[in-house]
Design a protein around this motif. Structure first.
Motif, PDB file in Angstrom:
ATOM      1  N   ALA A  93     -51.628  44.779  90.037  1.00 30.77           N
ATOM      2  CA  ALA A  93     -51.349  43.693  90.984  1.00 30.77           C
ATOM      3  C   ALA A  93     -51.075  42.373  90.288  1.00 30.77           C
ATOM      4  N   LYS A  94     -51.478  42.260  89.035  1.00 30.10           N
ATOM      5  CA  LYS A  94     -51.234  41.033  88.273  1.00 30.10           C
ATOM      6  C   LYS A  94     -49.966  41.163  87.436  1.00 30.10           C
TER       7      LYS A  94
ATOM      8  N   ASP B  18     -58.382  41.209  91.182  1.00 29.11           N
ATOM      9  CA  ASP B  18     -58.109  40.226  90.126  1.00 29.11           C
ATOM     10  C   ASP B  18     -57.733  38.888  90.756  1.00 29.11           C
ATOM     11  N   ASN B  19     -58.234  37.809  90.185  1.00 30.11           N
ATOM     12  CA  ASN B  19     -57.972  36.473  90.738  1.00 30.11           C
ATOM     13  C   ASN B  19     -56.486  36.122  90.747  1.00 30.11           C
TER      14      ASN B  19
ATOM     15  N   LYS C  96     -56.550  37.805 100.850  1.00 31.61           N
ATOM     16  CA  LYS C  96     -57.806  37.249 100.352  1.00 31.61           C
ATOM     17  C   LYS C  96     -58.236  36.095 101.255  1.00 31.61           C
ATOM     18  N   THR C  97     -59.460  36.183 101.769  1.00 29.31           N
ATOM     19  CA  THR C  97     -60.007  35.117 102.610  1.00 29.31           C
ATOM     20  C   THR C  97     -61.290  34.595 101.972  1.00 29.31           C
ATOM     21  N   SER C  98     -61.816  33.551 102.522  1.00 28.68           N
ATOM     22  CA  SER C  98     -63.045  32.963 101.977  1.00 28.68           C
ATOM     23  C   SER C  98     -64.233  33.902 102.104  1.00 28.68           C
ATOM     24  N   SER C  99     -64.154  34.823 103.053  1.00 28.67           N
ATOM     25  CA  SER C  99     -65.275  35.741 103.269  1.00 28.67           C
ATOM     26  C   SER C  99     -65.040  37.122 102.665  1.00 28.67           C
ATOM     27  N   GLY C 100     -63.922  37.290 101.927  1.00 27.01           N
ATOM     28  CA  GLY C 100     -63.649  38.585 101.314  1.00 27.01           C
ATOM     29  C   GLY C 100     -62.216  39.013 101.529  1.00 27.01           C
TER      30      GLY C 100
END
Length: 685
Positions: free
Chosen positions: A107-108, A138-139, A166-170
Motif C-alpha cells: 500500500a506504500k 502503514d502510516n 483511516k479515521t480518528s477511531s480506526g
C-alpha cells in the motif's frame, strides 16, 4: 481428515513483488480459520510457510509453500510463492496447478516490477485473479494512489470492491457491493456502522470505477449503468463472479495481513466467486489439445514440484487432474514408462504432513519416494495423454563451482544432481574444454542460495568463482618450417627430420596432409607426425587449443637405425612451436546471438551498454508484449558473464534476454595481449 469434494476446493497462488506480504497473508488466513493458533511473522522466523533454514535466515521466501485453509466449508489451497525474480519458477509452478491468483501490492510502494511480472505470469497461465493492497496499516499507505496505478497499468478491468478509510477511531472498510461501512478492530473483526456523508463521498468517488468494470459483464448491467439505475447487491455480486471467471473483472481489495483486516472479505470472495477446478471443464495436454476433466473418471495426477529432502527423500507435489486418487493406487508414469504405487498420500501445510486416504479431483497433495517420477510428469491409471508442463526461463547466470575439500568433491555431483532435479531453472554441466564444473541459475542470489543449501542439506562446502572462457587460437599466416630432432651419442639414438608447411585451415581441427615424394620420410612415420601435431595443438601461445590448422608434411629425412615414431612425433612438436613464433597466431573468443527484450524507453540504455561490451546491434523488432522492444545483437561471451545482473539493474527487473554461442571471432589485440600476459604469469608462478 474427511475427503473434500471438488466443488468445495479452490486453489489460489499468492503472487507479488518481494516484501509485499504474501507469507503474512497466508499466515493471517491460517490464523483466522483456525489452521494455526498464533500469528507468525517472517521477521521472527516463525511462520508456517517460511520454514526452510535459508528462508528464516534471509527473512523472505525462496520456495513455494502450501497453506491449506478451511473457510465456511470450502478448502482453499493457498500456495505462497517467492517474490524475488531469481525464484520465478516457483510462481510458474504454482500457477500451473492453481486455477486462481491473488496479486499482493504494498500500500506504500504501489505497483512494482514484481507486480507487473506477477500479472504477466497470471495472464500467461490464463487464471482469474484479484489484487490485494496490503499493509494499509502503514502510516504512508495510500489506497487512491495505488488504485490509480493499478488501473493505469492494467486497465479498466481493475474493479474496487472495498475501500479502506483511516479515521480518528480506526480503520473503516466501505463495501461497494452492498454500499455499507464496517469498522475494523485490532483483531480484524468487522462491525457495521452508519454511512456518514464523509464515507458516502469516498464511496461515490470510486463508484464509477466499480460500475465501469461490472458493466463489461453483461448488456443488462451496462444498460443500467448508462441509465444510472440502481444495481442490486445480487446483480453486482453475480456480475463480479462471472467477470472473474471470464477474466474481464479483476477485483481490488485492501487491508492488512499483520492486523488481519480485509482478510475475511477476500476469503469470502474466494469461496463465492473464484471457480473450482472442474468449472473450466477441460485441461490442456502437452500437444496443446484439450481433454475433458472427469470428476468421477480414472485417476490422473500432474507433478508440479519436487523437493529433495535428505531425510524424507524425494517429495513429489501433485494435483489430482482427473478422478479421485486413493491410497495404494498404482499409476503409470507417462514420461518414464514405469509404474508407481501411491503407498502414502499426504496433504501439506508448511512443513507439516498429514496422511489421507484419498484426494478429490482438483485437490493438491504430496507423495514421497517416487523413484522414477520428476517435476512435470503425468501419472495416470489409464490413457497416454500427458498434461502440459511449465515453460521455465533459461538460466544464464553461470559460475564455476569449486569444492572446498576432497571430501566435498566426492559428494558434489550427487548433491548437485538432486538440487537440479528439484529446481528446473538450475543447469549443471562440466565444460569439456576448461574442465570446470559449471552451475547456471537465474541470478546471483539464486546461486548463493544453492550454495547454502548444499551446505545445510548435504554438508557440501563449495566456492563460486567466475568461469574461464574457452578461448581458441589460430594462425593467420602460412609458413614453411624445418624441424629436426637428433640424439646420436652412440648406441641407439633418435632421429626425426620434417619439413611441414603450416597454413590457416578450413576445418575446425587439424587438416593433415602428406605430399612427401621419393620416400624421404617412410609412410609408417606419418601417423606419428600427425599425432605429435594433435597433442601440441592442445595449447597455443596463450595456452588455449589451436584450431583451424592445416599442416602438410612435404619433405624430411630419416635414419635407417635411429629413426622411430617417437623421434618424428617430437620433431612435429618442435615444428609446431616454431610455427607459433612465425605464423602470427591470434586469439579467438566465443560469440553469439543476443536477443534482449526491454521496455521501449530503455532501448537507448541497452544499446549504450552493449557498445561497452563490444556488442554489435543487428536490428530491433516490436516484442509480443505491448510497450516492449526486442534488440537483436551479437556479443562475445566474455562480456556477458554478469549480464543477468546488469540487465536486471538497468531495467529494474523488467528486461530479459537469450544468448546462444554460434561462432568464434578474433579477440582485439589489446585484450588478447592481456590474456597472453596473464597466461605467461600463471606459467611462471
Amino acid at each position: 481428515m474427511a475427503k473434500i469434494e471438488t466443488a468445495k476446493i479452490r486453489n489460489v497462488a499468492l503472487l507479488g513483488h518481494g516484501g509485499c506480504g504474501k507469507t503474512s497473508f497466508a499466515e493471517a488466513a491460517l490464523y483466522i480459520s483456525g489452521g494455526t493458533d498464533r500469528l507468525g511473522k517472517p521477521s521472527d522466523g516463525n511462520t508456517v510457510c517460511d520454514y526452510d533454514p535459508e528462508e528464516i535466515k534471509r527473512g523472505f521466501s525462496i520456495s513455494s509453500s502450501m497453506a491449506p485453509v478451511m473457510w465456511k466449508g470450502t478448502k482453499i489451497n493457498f500456495i505462497d510463492t517467492p517474490g524475488y525474480l531469481d525464484f520465478v519458477a516457483e510462481a510458474k509452478q504454482a500457477l500451473r496447478v492453481c486455477g486462481n491468483a491473488i496479486i499482493l501490492v504494498d500500500a506504500k510502494a504501489g505497483v512494482e516490477v514484481g507486480t507487473e511480472l506477477a500479472w504477466d505470469n497470471a495472464v500467461e497461465a490464463g487464471v482469474p485473479r484479484m489484487f490485494f493492497i496490503n499493509k494499509f496499516d502503514d502510516n504512508e499507505a495510500d489506497f487512491d494512489k495505488v488504485f490509480k496505478q493499478l488501473k493505469d497499468q492494467f486497465g479498466s478491468a481493475v474493479c474496487p470492491i472495498n475501500i479502506p478509510v483511516k479515521t480518528s477511531s480506526g480503520v473503516v472498510m466501505i463495501d461497494l457491493i452492498e454500499t455499507k461501512a464496517r469498522k475494523i478492530d485490532n483483531k480484524g473483526n468487522a462491525t457495521e456502522i452508519p454511512m456518514t456523508p464523509e464515507l458516502a463521498a469516498v464511496a461515490a468517488s470510486h463508484k464509477d470505477d466499480f460500475n465501469d468494470a461490472i458493466a463489461m459483464v453483461s448488456e443488462d448491467i451496462m444498460e443500467k449503468v448508462l441509465m444510472e439505475e440502481e444495481i442490486t447487491r445480487e446483480e453486482a455480486a453475480a456480475a463480479i463472479h462471472e467477470g472473474i471467471i471470464q477474466g474481464i473483472i479483476v477485483p481490488v481489495f485492501a487491508g492488512s495481513s499483520t492486523n488481519i483486516y480485509g482478510i475475511p472479505g477476500i476469503l469470502n470472495t474466494i469461496t463465492e466467486a473464484f471457480p473450482s477446478f472442474t468449472a473450466k471443464k477441460n485441461e490442456t495436454l502437452k500437444d496443446g489439445s484439450k481433454v475433458a476433466i472427469e470428476e468421477n473418471g480414472a485417476p490422473a495426477i500432474f507433478v508440479f514440484k519436487t523437493v529433495a529432502d535428505p531425510f524424507v527423500g524425494k517429495m513429489s507435489f501433485f494435483k489430482v487432474m482427473n478422478g479421485t486418487l486413493k491410497r495404494d493406487a498404482v499409476l503409470n508414469n507417462l514420461t518414464s514408462g514405469t509404474t508407481e504405487k501411491m503407498a502414502h498420500i499426504y496433504t501439506v501445510k508448511g512443513k507439516t504432513q498429514t496422511e489421507v486416504d484419498e484426494l478429490s479431483c482438483g485437490d493438491i497433495g504430496m507423495i514421497a519416494k517416487l523413484s522414477a517420477t520428476n517435476t512435470g510428469d503425468t501419472l495416470s491409471e489409464s490413457g497416454s495423454a500427458a498434461y502440459s508442463t511449465v515453460n521455465y526461463p533459461e538460466p544464464y547466470m553461470t559460475m564455476c563451482i569449486v569444492p572446498e575439500t576432497a571430501k566435498d568433491e566426492g559428494k558434489i555431483s550427487q548433491s548437485l544432481a538432486r538440487m537440479v532435479e528439484e529446481d528446473l531453472t538450475l543447469k549443471y554441466e562440466t565444460d569439456p574444454e576448461t574442465k570446470q564444473m559449471l552451475i547456471s541459475g537465474l541470478g546471483d542470489m539464486h546461486l548463493a542460495v544453492l550454495s547454502a543449501k548444499l551446505k545445510s542439506r548435504y554438508g557440501v562446502s563449495v566456492k563460486l568463482e567466475t568461469p574461464k572462457i574457452p578461448y581458441h587460437e589460430k594462425i593467420t599466416k602460412s609458413v614453411d618450417i624445418h624441424a629436426r630432432h637428433k640424439k646420436q651419442n652412440g648406441g641407439s639414438g633418435q632421429f626425426g627430420d620434417v619439413w611441414i608447411r603450416f597454413a590457416p585451415g578450413d576445418e575446425e581441427g587439424l587438416t593433415f596432409t602428406v605430399s612427401v615424394v621419393g620416400g624421404v620420410v617412410p609412410k609408417n612415420f606419418n601417423p606419428a607426425v600427425e599425432k605429435g601435431l594433435l597433442e601440441a595443438m592442445e595449447k597455443g601461445v596463450a595456452g588455449f587449443p589451436m584450431t583451424h590448422l592445416a599442416a602438410d608434411l612435404h619433405d624430411g629425412s630419416y635414419h635407417p637405425v635411429d629413426s622411430d615414431e617417437m623421434s618424428f612425433k617430437t620433431a612435429a612438436r618442435m615444428a609446431y612451436k616454431m610455427c607459433l613464433e612465425q605464423a602470427a597466431p591470434v586469439l579467438l573468443e566465443p560469440v553469439g546471438d543476443l536477443d534482449i527484450t526491454v521496455p521501449e524507453d530503455l532501448v537507448g540504455d541497452v544499446m549504450g551498454d552493449l557498445n561497452k561490451r563490444r556488442g554489435s546491434i543487428m536490428g530491433m523488432d516490436p516484442a509480443a508484449k505491448k510497450g516492449y522492444t526486442v534488440v537483436h545483437a551479437t556479443a562475445p561471451k566474455s562480456e556477458l558473464q554478469d549480464y543477468p545482473i546488469a540487465l536486471r539493474a538497468m531495467s529494474q527487473g523488467r528486461g530479459s534476454f537469450s544468448f546462444k554461442v554460434n561462432d568464434y571471432a578474433t579477440v582485439p589485440g589489446n585484450i588478447a595481449a592481456k590474456i597472453v600476459e596473464e597466461y605467461k604469469k600463471s606459467q611462471e608462478a
